[in-house]
Write an enzyme that holds these catalytic residues in place. Structure first.
Site, PDB file in Angstrom:
ATOM      1  N   THR A 161      -6.213  -8.359   7.252  1.00  0.00           N
ATOM      2  CA  THR A 161      -5.290  -8.592   9.029  1.00  0.00           C
ATOM      3  C   THR A 161      -6.504  -8.031   9.858  1.00  0.00           C
ATOM      4  O   THR A 161      -7.324  -6.932   9.818  1.00  0.00           O
ATOM      5  CB  THR A 161      -3.535  -8.265   8.881  1.00  0.00           C
TER       6      THR A 161
ATOM      7  N   ALA B  24       3.648  -5.706  12.274  1.00  0.00           N
ATOM      8  CA  ALA B  24       3.187  -4.061  12.209  1.00  0.00           C
ATOM      9  C   ALA B  24       4.582  -3.182  12.095  1.00  0.00           C
ATOM     10  O   ALA B  24       5.142  -2.971  12.447  1.00  0.00           O
ATOM     11  CB  ALA B  24       2.997  -3.622  13.481  1.00  0.00           C
TER      12      ALA B  24
ATOM     13  N   CYS C 281      -5.769  -1.043   6.826  1.00  0.00           N
ATOM     14  CA  CYS C 281      -5.149  -1.488   7.736  1.00  0.00           C
ATOM     15  C   CYS C 281      -5.656  -1.804   8.975  1.00  0.00           C
ATOM     16  O   CYS C 281      -6.183  -0.501   9.948  1.00  0.00           O
ATOM     17  CB  CYS C 281      -3.615  -0.652   7.821  1.00  0.00           C
TER      18      CYS C 281
ATOM     19  N   SER D 168       1.006  -1.141   0.215  1.00  0.00           N
ATOM     20  CA  SER D 168      -0.334   0.197   0.471  1.00  0.00           C
ATOM     21  C   SER D 168       0.634   1.238   0.210  1.00  0.00           C
ATOM     22  O   SER D 168       1.634   1.238   0.030  1.00  0.00           O
ATOM     23  CB  SER D 168      -0.992   0.134   1.737  1.00  0.00           C
TER      24      SER D 168
ATOM     25  N   GLY E  13      -6.853 -14.629   2.894  1.00  0.00           N
ATOM     26  CA  GLY E  13      -6.540 -14.160   4.500  1.00  0.00           C
ATOM     27  C   GLY E  13      -6.185 -16.635   4.646  1.00  0.00           C
ATOM     28  O   GLY E  13      -7.460 -16.756   4.494  1.00  0.00           O
TER      29      GLY E  13
HETATM   30  C1  LIG Z   1       3.806  -8.581   6.003  1.00  0.00           C
HETATM   31  C2  LIG Z   1       2.825  -7.917   5.840  1.00  0.00           C
HETATM   32  C3  LIG Z   1       2.745  -6.769   5.003  1.00  0.00           C
HETATM   33  C4  LIG Z   1       1.067  -6.029   5.023  1.00  0.00           C
HETATM   34  N1  LIG Z   1       0.768  -4.996   4.278  1.00  0.00           N
HETATM   35  C5  LIG Z   1      -0.410  -4.654   3.153  1.00  0.00           C
HETATM   36  C6  LIG Z   1      -0.127  -3.048   2.703  1.00  0.00           C
HETATM   37  O1  LIG Z   1       0.548  -2.970   2.776  1.00  0.00           O
HETATM   38  N2  LIG Z   1      -1.833  -3.520   2.616  1.00  0.00           N
HETATM   39  C7  LIG Z   1      -2.814  -4.573   2.738  1.00  0.00           C
HETATM   40  O2  LIG Z   1      -3.739  -3.257   2.171  1.00  0.00           O
HETATM   41  N3  LIG Z   1      -2.920  -5.022   3.379  1.00  0.00           N
HETATM   42  C8  LIG Z   1      -1.103  -5.396   3.806  1.00  0.00           C
HETATM   43  N4  LIG Z   1      -1.463  -7.122   3.914  1.00  0.00           N
HETATM   44  C9  LIG Z   1      -2.159  -7.842   4.445  1.00  0.00           C
HETATM   45  C10 LIG Z   1      -2.396  -9.321   3.158  1.00  0.00           C
HETATM   46  O3  LIG Z   1      -2.800  -8.440   1.897  1.00  0.00           O
HETATM   47  C11 LIG Z   1      -2.933 -10.181   3.340  1.00  0.00           C
HETATM   48  O4  LIG Z   1      -4.477  -9.220   3.671  1.00  0.00           O
HETATM   49  C12 LIG Z   1      -3.642 -10.516   5.100  1.00  0.00           C
HETATM   50  O5  LIG Z   1      -1.867 -10.789   5.130  1.00  0.00           O
HETATM   51  C13 LIG Z   1      -4.270 -11.917   4.724  1.00  0.00           C
HETATM   52  O6  LIG Z   1      -3.719 -12.948   3.550  1.00  0.00           O
HETATM   53  P1  LIG Z   1      -2.772 -13.979   4.235  1.00  0.00           P
HETATM   54  O7  LIG Z   1      -2.698 -14.839   5.292  1.00  0.00           O
HETATM   55  O8  LIG Z   1      -2.260 -14.445   3.556  1.00  0.00           O
HETATM   56  O9  LIG Z   1      -1.275 -12.899   4.347  1.00  0.00           O
HETATM   57  C14 LIG Z   1       0.141  -7.326   4.973  1.00  0.00           C
HETATM   58  C15 LIG Z   1       0.111  -8.746   5.433  1.00  0.00           C
HETATM   59  C16 LIG Z   1       1.618  -8.657   5.933  1.00  0.00           C
HETATM   60  C17 LIG Z   1       2.196 -10.103   6.743  1.00  0.00           C
END
Ligand SMILES: Cc1cc2nc3c(=O)[nH]c(=O)nc-3n(C[C@H](O)[C@H](O)[C@H](O)COP(=O)(O)O)c2cc1C
Ligand SMILES: Cc1cc2nc3c(=O)[nH]c(=O)nc-3n(C[C@H](O)[C@H](O)[C@H](O)COP(=O)(O)OP(=O)(O)OC[C@H]3O[C@@H](n4cnc5c(N)ncnc54)[C@H](O)[C@@H]3O)c2cc1C
Ligand code: FES
Lengths: 273, 305
Positions: free
Chosen positions: B193, B72, B130, B48, B243
Site C-alpha cells: 500500500t 492502518a 508496510c 504478515s 495493487g
Molecule cells: C486490510 C489490509 C491489510 C493488509 N495487511 C498487510 C500485511 O499484513 N502485510 C502486507 O505485506 N501487506 C498488507 N496489505 C497490503 C496488501 O497485501 C496489498 O499489497 C495492497 O492492499 C495492494 O493490493 P490491493 O489493491 O489488491 O489491495 C494489507 C492491505 C489491506 C487492505
C-alpha cells in the site's frame, strides 16, 4: 458499494433512552441506518476513542435509527456517557440480516442481545406470527428492553417469559430450560437468538435436538467490518460479512469453535470462559 | 480450442493459477485462507507475522476513499510462536501457503524461518514495505544495506522460494528491486500500500486512529503497474504484481507489464469472494481470443512497443 457506507457519516445524538444503570439507547438521524434490516450492525466511531460494532436496535420513520449500548469498556462507556447533541461517526449498515419467517416463532434473548431481536419481532408482528419470547438474565437489574418487548408483542398472539438465574425476576432458572419445556409441548417453525455465546450454543444444541431451524447473532472483534481483514473470523466464516446472523447450517460448521474460543485484537486464539 | 494453461511456477513452487491472495486479507486464519484457495486462488499469503505479538492500532483502522481503501491495522498478529502452533494443528499440506513475515532485525526473520522450516509452508514473503508502522516497513526498504543483508541471511536459512515485497514509498523502487535480486530473492511482490490519509471535515480529525495509513485498491493500480513495468526491464526474477486489481482487465494489464503472477486484496471488498473465479474466467477468455495457449505467453508483452 457506494463510498457513503464505508466512510463514517457524522451524526448527532438526538435522543437518549435510559434502559438500565448500565445500558442506554442512542437515537440519531441517518438515512441508511433507518432502512437497515434487523440483525445488521454499524461501526460506530467515537472520535478520539475507538470504533466499535453495534447492532441497530431501532430503525424507523423520518430517517431515525438507534443502537443500545451496554458499558463494558472504554469505548462503550464513552458511548454510554454521550449527551444529546454530541456527535458520532457511523458506517454501515453491515452484515447479513435475520430472515423473517412468519409462523410459530421462538425468540431467546439475554441482556443487550435483545437489541437486534426486537426490530425483528416488530417486523414479525406486522404480519401474522405467533411469538414466544424468552428473556433470560442473571438478576433483575440486568434486564433491559423488556418494556419495549411487551409493547411490541402486546398486539398479537404472543407470550413473554422472563427467567432470572437468582429468581429476582420472573421464573428462577435459565432461558434454555424454559425453551426446552416449550419445545416439548409445542411446534415451532424457527428460533431466533442473541446473547452470551455459551447461551447461543446451548440454544442451538436444544434446537438441534428438536430439529428446529435457528438463526443466531454472533460477535467477534471487528476492525474493517467489510470482510477483508479477517479479525472477526469464526471457522471459515467472517462474522462481519458472512454473519453476524448464522443459520443452523453455518452454526453446525463452526461448532468446534462456537462457545469455545475467539481471537483477541492481535488475532491470538483465546478461550471463552 | 483447448483451454489455456494458467499454471505458473516460481522457483519450483507450482501454482495452478497465477492469482494469489495478497497478505493481510483474511488474516492468519487457515480456514479462511483455505476458503479463498477453494474459490480459485493459486496461492494464499498469510497476514504478515512478526517475532512477538502485536495488538495493532486502535480502530478506526479502515476507511473507504474514492478509488480505494485506507487501512492502518498496524501489523496486528499473535506472534510467531502462536502462529506456529496454529499452523501445526491445521491441515496445510495441500494448501499453497505463503507465510508473510515482518521484523525489525535480521535475527527476528531468521529465527522465525528456522521455526517454520519443518512445516509444509510453500514459500515465504518478506514484508519490508508496510507504510505505516515505524521501524518495520518502508524504512527497512529504504536502507539498501539492510535489505541486502536481510535477504542473504534468510536465503541461508531456507531452500524454499523467497518473495520480497516492495514498497513504492521509497526513493527508487527499481534500485531496491535490483538489490533484492542480487541478494538472492526468488521473486518480487510489487507493491504494498501507499502512504496516505483521510480527514473528517466535520470534526477536523484524521479518521484513522493512526492518522496515516496505506492506500490500496483501484487508485493505486496505475502506480503499481508502472512499478512492475519498470522493474521488469531491470530484473530477471519473476514479478508478482499487486495493487488495485479488481477485474480481469486489470489482471491482464499486469501480465502485459511483466508480472508472472498477481495478488488480489482489496478486490474482495469490491467484488466479493467470487473475484478470483471471475478474473480467472476473464483471463481464459482473453487468452482464447488472442490465440494464446498459456498465460506465460503474454507476460511482458507491452515491452515490445
Ligand atoms: C486490510 C489490509 C491489510 C493488509 N495487511 C498487510 C500485511 O499484513 N502485510 C502486507 O505485506 N501487506 C498488507 N496489505 C497490503 C496488501 O497485501 C496489498 O499489497 C495492497 O492492499 C495492494 O493490493 P490491493 O489493491 O489488491 O489491495 C494489507 C492491505 C489491506 C487492505
Ligand atoms: C456484530 C456486533 C454487534 C454488537 N452489538 C452490540 C450492541 O447492540 N450493544 C452492545 O452493547 N454491544 C454490542 N456489541 C459488542 C460491542 O461491540 C463490544 O462490547 C464493544 O466493542 C466493547 O468495546 P469497549 O471498548 O467498550 O470494551 P473493551 O474493554 O475494549 O472490550 C470488551 C470486550 O468487547 C469486545 N470488543 C472490543 N472491541 C471490539 C471490536 N472492535 N469488535 C468487537 N468486539 C469488541 C471484546 O470481546 C472485548 O473483550 C456488538 C458486537 C458485534 C460484533
Ligand atoms: S471485521 Fe474485518 S473481516 Fe470482519
Amino acid at each position: 458499494m457506494p463510498i457513503a457506507s464505508n466512510k463514517p457519516r457524522i451524526v448527532q445524538v438526538l435522543d437518549i433512552k435510559e434502559e438500565s444503570e448500565t445500558v442506554r439507547s442512542l437515537i440519531f438521524r441517518d438515512d441508511l441506518c433507518s432502512k437497515a434490516k434487523p440483525g445488521q450492525f454499524v461501526m460506530v466511531w467515537i472520535p478520539g476513542v475507538d470504533e466499535i460494532p453495534m447492532s441497530i436496535s431501532m430503525m424507523g420513520d423520518q430517517s431515525l435509527a438507534g443502537f443500545t449500548v451496554r458499558k463494558v469498556g472504554e469505548a462503550s462507556k464513552a458511548l454510554f456517557d454521550m449527551k444529546v447533541k454530541n456527535i458520532l461517526g457511523i458506517r454501515g449498515p453491515y452484515g447479513m440480516p435475520f430472515t423473517p419467517i412468519f409462523g410459530d416463532v421462538m425468540i431467546v434473548g439475554a441482556g443487550t442481545g435483545l437489541a437486534p431481536l426486537l426490530p425483528l419481532a416488530e417486523i414479525l408482528t406486522q404480519k401474522f406470527a405467533s411469538i414466544n419470547i424468552i428473556i433470560g438474565g442473571k438478576t433483575l437489574s440486568e434486564f433491559v428492553l423488556v418494556d419495549r418487548a411487551r409493547k411490541t408483542l402486546l398486539k398479537n398472539n404472543s407470550e413473554i417469559i422472563i427467567t432470572s438465574e437468582d429468581g429476582s425476576y420472573g421464573i428462577k432458572g435459565l432461558a434454555t430450560d424454559v425453551m426446552e419445556s416449550i419445545l416439548k409441548k409445542k411446534y415451532i417453525d424457527i428460533i431466533y437468538t442473541c446473547g452470551p455465546e455459551l447461551m447461543i450454543k446451548k440454544v442451538f444444541e436444544i434446537a438441534q435436538k428438536f430439529s428446529v431451524p435457528i438463526q443466531a447473532s454472533l460477535e467477534r472483534i471487528m476492525k474493517c467490518g467489510i470482510g477483508i481483514c479477517g479479525s472477526c473470523c469464526i471457522g471459515r466464516y467472517r462474522v462481519c460479512k458472512d454473519g453476524p446472523i448464522f443459520d443452523s447450517k453455518k452454526l453446525e460448521e463452526i461448532i468446534d469453535e462456537l462457545g469455545l474460543f475467539r481471537r483477541d485484537h492481535s488475532g491470538m486464539v483465546t478461550m471463552i470462559e | 480450442m483447448q483451454v489455456p494453461d494458467l499454471s505458473i511456477e516460481i522457483s519450483g513452487f507450482k501454482m495452478k493459477s497465477p492469482l494469489m491472495l495478497a497478505s493481510g486479507i483474511f488474516g492468519t486464519s487457515i480456514k479462511l485462507l483455505r476458503r479463498i484457495f477453494e474459490t480459485g486462488a493459486g496461492a494464499v499469503v498469510t497476514k504478515s507475522i512478526g517475532y512477538v505479538k502485536r495488538m495493532g492500532y486502535n480502530n478506526p483502522t479502515l476507511v473507504e476513499v474514492y478509488g480505494g481503501y485506507l487501512n492502518a491495522i498496524g501489523l496486528s498478529n499473535p506472534g510467531i510462536k502462536e502462529v506456529y502452533k496454529e499452523l501445526s494443528r491445521s491441515k496445510i499440506n495441500d494448501l499453497p501457503l505463503i507465510v508473510s513475515l515482518f521484523g525489525a532485525e535480521t535475527y527476528e526473520f531468521t529465527e522465525m524461518i528456522s521455526l517454520l522450516e519443518d512445516l509444509k509452508v510453500k514459500a515465504y514473503e518478506l514484508n519490508i514495505s508496510c507504510p505505516h508502522v515505524e521501524g518495520f516497513g518502508a524504512e527497512v526498504c529504504q536502507n539498501s544495506d539492510l535489505v541486502k543483508q536481510l535477504i542473504m541471511a534468510v536465503k541461508a536459512k531456507t531452500r524454499k522460494p523467497l518473495f520480497v515485497k516492495l514498497s513504492q514509498n521509497t526513493t527508487d523502487i527499481v534500485q531496491i528491486a535490483k538489490l533484492a535480486e542480487n541478494a538472492g530473492a526468488d521473486a518480487l511482490t510489487v507493491v504494498n500500500t501507499l502512504k496516505a490519509m483521510a480527514i473528517d471535515i466535520e470534526t477536523g480529525r484524521p479518521i484513522l486512529a493512526n492518522k496515516i495509513g496505506g492506500l490500496s485498491g483501484p487508485a493505486i493500480k496505475p502506480i503499481a503497474l508502472r512499478c512492475v513495468y519498470e522493474i521488469y526491464q531491470n530484473v530477471e526474477i519473476p514479478i508478482v504484481g499487486c495493487g488495485g486489481i479488481i477485474n480481469w482487465q486489470d489482471a491482464i494489464e499486469f501480465f502485459l507489464a511483466g508480472a508472472t503472477a498477481i495478488q488480489i486484496g482489496t478486490g474482495i471488498a469490491y467484488e466479493g469472494l467470487s473475484v478470483f473465479e471471475k478474473i480467472k474466467q476473464g483471463i481464459k477468455d482473453y487468452l482464447i481470443l488472442k490465440g494464446k495457449r498459456s498465460v506465460k505467453e503474454i507476460v511482458g508483452f507491452a515491452h515490445s512497443f
